[in-house]
Design an enzyme around this catalytic site. Structure first.
Site, PDB file in Angstrom:
ATOM      1  N   ARG A 177       0.812  -1.218   0.000  1.00 49.62           N
ATOM      2  CA  ARG A 177       0.000   0.000   0.000  1.00 49.62           C
ATOM      3  C   ARG A 177       0.848   1.272   0.000  1.00 49.62           C
ATOM      4  O   ARG A 177       0.483   2.294   0.597  1.00 49.62           O
ATOM      5  CB  ARG A 177      -0.968   0.008   1.188  1.00 49.62           C
ATOM      6  CG  ARG A 177      -1.935  -1.168   1.202  1.00 49.62           C
ATOM      7  CD  ARG A 177      -2.818  -1.211  -0.048  1.00 49.62           C
ATOM      8  NE  ARG A 177      -3.643  -2.406  -0.052  1.00 49.62           N
ATOM      9  CZ  ARG A 177      -3.327  -3.544  -0.692  1.00 49.62           C
ATOM     10  NH1 ARG A 177      -2.204  -3.631  -1.384  1.00 49.62           N
ATOM     11  NH2 ARG A 177      -4.133  -4.589  -0.644  1.00 49.62           N
ATOM     12  N   SER A 227     -11.143  -1.006   2.473  1.00 51.88           N
ATOM     13  CA  SER A 227     -10.479  -1.322   3.743  1.00 51.88           C
ATOM     14  C   SER A 227      -9.975  -0.031   4.382  1.00 51.88           C
ATOM     15  O   SER A 227      -9.223   0.715   3.759  1.00 51.88           O
ATOM     16  CB  SER A 227      -9.310  -2.280   3.520  1.00 51.88           C
ATOM     17  OG  SER A 227      -9.765  -3.507   3.007  1.00 51.88           O
ATOM     18  N   GLU A 297      -5.469   3.262   5.864  1.00 53.18           N
ATOM     19  CA  GLU A 297      -5.107   3.049   4.465  1.00 53.18           C
ATOM     20  C   GLU A 297      -5.670   4.165   3.584  1.00 53.18           C
ATOM     21  O   GLU A 297      -5.126   4.474   2.532  1.00 53.18           O
ATOM     22  CB  GLU A 297      -5.654   1.693   3.995  1.00 53.18           C
ATOM     23  CG  GLU A 297      -5.288   1.320   2.576  1.00 53.18           C
ATOM     24  CD  GLU A 297      -5.709  -0.088   2.233  1.00 53.18           C
ATOM     25  OE1 GLU A 297      -6.318  -0.267   1.166  1.00 53.18           O
ATOM     26  OE2 GLU A 297      -5.430  -1.010   3.026  1.00 53.18           O
TER      27      GLU A 297
END
Length: 302
Positions: A177, A227, A297
């Site tokens: 990420r 998420s 995130e």
């Protein structure tokens, strides 16, 4: 505060119908949250993106590059600078052999479908990801054991100094990420993927299976940014949140999903403040219980 001169100059680089003031950002994010932008520009080409971004840098005007808004939370107060929206104007997809070039505004799902149509394997994981190619590369998007890092050959970018350049896979520094692109000033204009020949039926079957699993396990019926937290090493954010007895916990209109605790959803009237407070509460509770600090995130833009 943006002056009329700034907006007029941006219009000269683009066109009047694609430059808006007071555009509500909630209409451009999957969270359906956010106030108005000082100026909202629909970018029509890589040249426009280069010209406008270089002008804004020269004038020291704050700007934010937005794709499909699937990983972004804007403030309820809006954004007091310029939002450069990369979408249809940079959505070209070209296939040559086992190589696919896609503009930064192309949807990852569309590129995945194009790969399948040409019997190319490697992008099956991206079939259900709602983001754009550019945003997906910046975050090294992934799912079901697949990620951008595995299939990207290079990226075409506008450098922090201005001008176009191609960055190879090694230069992109793709990791979980993250990438060199996230906070370095590079702006993605396009991505080149290198895939492998495969059986079309098997590729389509995998995409269908991933789609079924998403629908069964993720709260796709409510607005969210996917998420909310990165996966902590050796664990899963959703499980930690569930074990901290936070399933269904709600602040204002923001709620920890009952279906998947790794998602914070907008139940209909959530504000960005609701979401931020809920993120902080989840972080605090999980840390107190398990000594793990969850890292968001999503991109929170104030």
């Amino acid at each position: 505060m943006l002056t009329g001169t700034v907006i007029e100059t941006i219009t000269e680089y683009t066109s009047p119908e694609r430059v808006k003031t007071g555009e509500t950002l909630s209409a451009h994010t999957s969270f359906r949250i956010g106030g108005a932008a000082g100026c909202f520009v629909e970018i029509g080409s890589p040249k426009e993106l280069t010209d406008v971004s270089e002008y804004l840098k020269r004038e020291k005007i704050r700007f934010f590059v937005l794709g499909n808004g699937s990983n972004t939370l804007f403030s309820d107060e809006g954004f007091d600078g310029v939002v450069l929206h990369i979408g249809k104007g940079l959505s070209e997809i070209k296939v040559r052999g086992n190589v696919i070039y896609a503009g930064a505004g192309a949807l990852l799902s569309a590129v995945s479908k194009q790969a399948a149509a040409n019997s190319l394997s490697g992008l099956e994981f991206a079939a259900g990801i709602p983001g754009t190619v550019g945003g997906g590369l910046v975050m090294n998007a992934g799912a079901y054991d697949g990620e951008m890092k595995q299939v990207v050959k290079s990226a075409q970018v506008i450098t922090p100094e201005g001008g176009l350049r191609e960055l190879g896979i090694g230069e992109l520094k793709l990791d979980y990420r993250s990438s060199i692109l996230r906070h370095s000033g590079y702006i993605v204009t396009g991505v080149t993927f290198e895939l492998k020949p495969g059986d079309k039926n098997r590729i389509l079957g995998m995409m269908e299976d991933f789609g079924i699993r998403r629908r069964e396990k993720q709260p796709l019926e409510l607005p969210s940014a996917g998420s909310t937290f990165k996966r902590p090493e050796g664990n899963f954010a959703g499980k930690l949140i569930m074990d901290a007895e936070l399933r269904g916990f709600q602040i204002g209109g923001a709620r920890v999903s009952d279906k998947h605790c790794g998602f914070i959803v907008n139940t209909g009237n959530a504000t960005s403040e609701d979401v931020v407070k809920l993120i902080e509460t989840v972080q605090k509770r999980v840390y107190e219980r398990f000594g793990v600090m969850l890292e968001p995130e999503i991109e929170i833009v104030k």
